[in-house]
Write an enzyme that holds these catalytic residues in place. Structure first.
Site, PDB file in Angstrom:
ATOM      1  NE  ARG A  44      -4.423   1.761   1.747  1.00 33.65           N
ATOM      2  CZ  ARG A  44      -4.922   2.484   2.248  1.00 33.65           C
ATOM      3  NH1 ARG A  44      -4.283   2.781   3.397  1.00 33.65           N
ATOM      4  NH2 ARG A  44      -5.823   3.253   1.915  1.00 33.65           N
ATOM      5  CG  HIS A  48      -1.684   5.283  -0.994  1.00 31.79           C
ATOM      6  ND1 HIS A  48      -2.559   5.732   0.394  1.00 31.79           N
ATOM      7  CD2 HIS A  48      -2.529   4.230  -1.488  1.00 31.79           C
ATOM      8  CE1 HIS A  48      -3.618   4.989   0.109  1.00 31.79           C
ATOM      9  NE2 HIS A  48      -3.586   4.091  -0.726  1.00 31.79           N
ATOM     10  CD1 TRP A 187     -11.643  -6.503  -0.122  1.00 27.46           C
ATOM     11  CD2 TRP A 187      -9.739  -6.118   0.824  1.00 27.46           C
ATOM     12  NE1 TRP A 187     -11.413  -5.134  -0.236  1.00 27.46           N
ATOM     13  CE2 TRP A 187     -10.121  -4.980   0.604  1.00 27.46           C
ATOM     14  CE3 TRP A 187      -8.664  -5.900   1.527  1.00 27.46           C
ATOM     15  CZ2 TRP A 187      -9.784  -3.681   1.009  1.00 27.46           C
ATOM     16  CZ3 TRP A 187      -7.793  -4.901   1.920  1.00 27.46           C
ATOM     17  CH2 TRP A 187      -8.419  -3.595   1.754  1.00 27.46           C
TER      18      TRP A 187
HETATM   19 FE1  DDH Z   1      -6.336  -0.327  -1.462  1.00 28.75          FE
HETATM   20  N1  DDH Z   1      -7.237   0.031   0.518  1.00 28.75           N
HETATM   21  N2  DDH Z   1      -7.694   1.044  -2.593  1.00 28.75           N
HETATM   22  N3  DDH Z   1      -5.401  -0.774  -3.127  1.00 28.75           N
HETATM   23  N4  DDH Z   1      -4.857  -1.356  -0.483  1.00 28.75           N
HETATM   24  C1  DDH Z   1      -6.847  -0.243   1.712  1.00 28.75           C
HETATM   25  C2  DDH Z   1      -5.994  -1.463   1.894  1.00 28.75           C
HETATM   26  C3  DDH Z   1      -5.372  -1.850   0.779  1.00 28.75           C
HETATM   27  C4  DDH Z   1      -8.544   1.541  -1.761  1.00 28.75           C
HETATM   28  C5  DDH Z   1      -9.067   1.548  -0.467  1.00 28.75           C
HETATM   29  C6  DDH Z   1      -8.425   0.925   0.594  1.00 28.75           C
HETATM   30  C7  DDH Z   1      -5.569  -0.086  -4.261  1.00 28.75           C
HETATM   31  C8  DDH Z   1      -6.896   0.411  -4.865  1.00 28.75           C
HETATM   32  C9  DDH Z   1      -7.894   1.234  -3.817  1.00 28.75           C
HETATM   33  C10 DDH Z   1      -4.043  -2.069  -1.137  1.00 28.75           C
HETATM   34  C11 DDH Z   1      -3.418  -2.179  -2.198  1.00 28.75           C
HETATM   35  C12 DDH Z   1      -4.159  -1.178  -3.283  1.00 28.75           C
HETATM   36  C13 DDH Z   1      -7.761   0.179   2.647  1.00 28.75           C
HETATM   37  C14 DDH Z   1      -7.808  -0.020   4.242  1.00 28.75           C
HETATM   38  C15 DDH Z   1      -8.705   0.960   1.775  1.00 28.75           C
HETATM   39  C16 DDH Z   1      -9.855   1.698   2.556  1.00 28.75           C
HETATM   40  C17 DDH Z   1      -6.698   0.946   4.736  1.00 28.75           C
HETATM   41  C18 DDH Z   1      -6.667   0.509   6.374  1.00 28.75           C
HETATM   42  O1  DDH Z   1      -7.632   0.875   6.874  1.00 28.75           O
HETATM   43  O2  DDH Z   1      -5.649   0.135   6.739  1.00 28.75           O
HETATM   44  C19 DDH Z   1      -9.533   2.050  -2.862  1.00 28.75           C
HETATM   45  C20 DDH Z   1     -10.601   3.045  -2.562  1.00 28.75           C
HETATM   46  C21 DDH Z   1      -9.042   1.696  -4.127  1.00 28.75           C
HETATM   47  C22 DDH Z   1      -9.266   2.045  -5.606  1.00 28.75           C
HETATM   48  O3  DDH Z   1      -8.717   2.050  -6.399  1.00 28.75           O
HETATM   49  C23 DDH Z   1     -10.889   2.381  -5.807  1.00 28.75           C
HETATM   50  C24 DDH Z   1      -5.016  -0.573  -5.246  1.00 28.75           C
HETATM   51  C25 DDH Z   1      -4.799  -0.004  -6.688  1.00 28.75           C
HETATM   52  C26 DDH Z   1      -3.922  -1.193  -4.646  1.00 28.75           C
HETATM   53  C27 DDH Z   1      -2.216  -1.578  -5.259  1.00 28.75           C
HETATM   54  O4  DDH Z   1      -1.612  -1.978  -4.398  1.00 28.75           O
HETATM   55  C28 DDH Z   1      -2.152  -1.661  -6.554  1.00 28.75           C
HETATM   56  C29 DDH Z   1      -3.382  -3.086   0.009  1.00 28.75           C
HETATM   57  C30 DDH Z   1      -2.321  -4.137  -0.225  1.00 28.75           C
HETATM   58  C31 DDH Z   1      -4.017  -2.674   1.268  1.00 28.75           C
HETATM   59  C32 DDH Z   1      -3.941  -3.514   2.645  1.00 28.75           C
HETATM   60  C33 DDH Z   1      -3.371  -2.788   3.697  1.00 28.75           C
HETATM   61  C34 DDH Z   1      -2.954  -3.207   4.788  1.00 28.75           C
HETATM   62  O5  DDH Z   1      -2.485  -2.513   5.654  1.00 28.75           O
HETATM   63  O6  DDH Z   1      -3.313  -4.252   5.197  1.00 28.75           O
END
Ligand code: DDH
Length: 292
Positions: A44, A48, A187
């Protein structure tokens, strides 16, 4: 001779493989943390750090690692990512020559590969920027929104529908934390293994709105232990998104291939091509492969 030794020569692929290995070991030092791995939070962080890119202005992206600075470090979307940044600080101390942008994106690569995901082509070349390079809030997706918002955000980075759906499959990993995003839960049943289960579960389970005082999210009807964000569920509702999500649910190899290409592209957003040392990205080895 002495002066020569003091100068760090251009690091080689082998040097970066060493950094990869150090990261890979640190990801596992997580007995007390979440599901036993720092892999998901580091993925993540890489996302970001890169997903702030705006192709129209050429601003944002992974080049300057601007999440080190306020206010970007304090943007709500980045809540909890200090965990990943602090972990990477330990690596930076061991390899002070690496830029933060290279370090964070390489960590994303190591995390995906070590969690049994596809190989992610990667190369160094990002440079450390300054606080004035920080991007405005609102460039990362908002989980409460719909298809139009997802397209607005990802088209701005230069991605198409297929790439968008492939990238969101990263939600096979990790979980939501109520003290970070407000959402809660994982998930999939294997949040530290990279699979196409996110798509499979989307189509195979029945999803119902969770009854709680938190933000709107879905839960699987059968066990109530898994979750989907509104933006995840949209992948089954929007006709174009659904086509790709279904294809990835049916074919893990296709998902791995498309995720690899889209994630590699994501990690290079905002980096001027002349900054890359290598003309082609590299494939780094997993710890397992190096044992052989
Ligand atoms: Fe995500 N993400 N993400 N995400 N994401 C969250 C957690 C993780 C959205 C929202 C959230 C991508 C796209 C989207 C990962 C990878 C990627 C969380 C929870 C939210 C909310 C955070 C928390 O509470 O800790 C949304 C909205 C989108 C969207 O595109 C519409 C993408 C593109 C990626 C990527 O990596 C390519 C990952 C991994 C996590 C888990 C993190 C953790 O600490 O566990």
């Amino acid at each position: 001779q002495a002066s020569k030794a003091a100068v760090k020569l251009t690091p080689t692929k082998e040097d970066y493989q060493k950094v990869y290995n150090t990261i890979a070991h640190i990801l596992d030092e997580a007995e007390e943390y979440d599901d036993g791995s720092f892999g998901p939070v580091v993925v993540r962080l890489a996302w970001h750090a890169s997903g702030t890119y705006d192709k129209t202005t050429g601003t944002g992206g992974s080049n300057y690692a601007t999440m080190r600075f306020e206010p970007e470090s304090l943007h709500a979307a980045n809540n909890g990512l200090h965990v990943g940044r602090e972990l990477m600080e330990k690596v930076k101390q061991q390899y002070p020559w690496i830029s933060y942008g290279d370090l964070w994106t390489l960590a994303g690569v190591a995390a995906i590969q070590e969690m049994a995901g596809p190989k992610i082509p990667w190369r160094p070349g990002r440079i450390d920027g300054v606080a004035s390079n920080v991007t405005p809030d609102g460039r990362l997706p908002d989980a409460t929104q719909g298809a139009q918002h997802i397209r607005d955000i990802f088209y701005r980075m230069g991605f198409n529908d297929q790439e968008i759906v492939a990238l969101i499959g990263a939600h096979a990993l990790g979980r939501c934390h109520s003290d970070r995003s407000g959402f809660e839960g994982p998930w999939t049943f294997s949040p530290t293994t990279f699979t196409n289960d996110f798509y499979k579960l989307l189509f195979e389970e029945k999803w119902v709105w969770k009854k709680w005082s938190g933000p709107k999210q879905l839960q699987d009807k059968k066990t109530g232990t898994l979750m989907m964000l509104p933006t995840d569920y949209v992948l089954t509702q929007d006709k174009s998104f659904k086509k790709y999500a279904k294809a990835y649910a049916d074919d893990q190899d296709l998902f791995f291939k498309d995720f690899s290409a889209a994630f590699a592209k994501l990690l290079e957003l905002g980096v001027p091509s002349q900054q890359f040392v290598a003309s082609e990205p590299w494939i780094l080895q997993t710890l397992e492969e190096q044992k052989a």
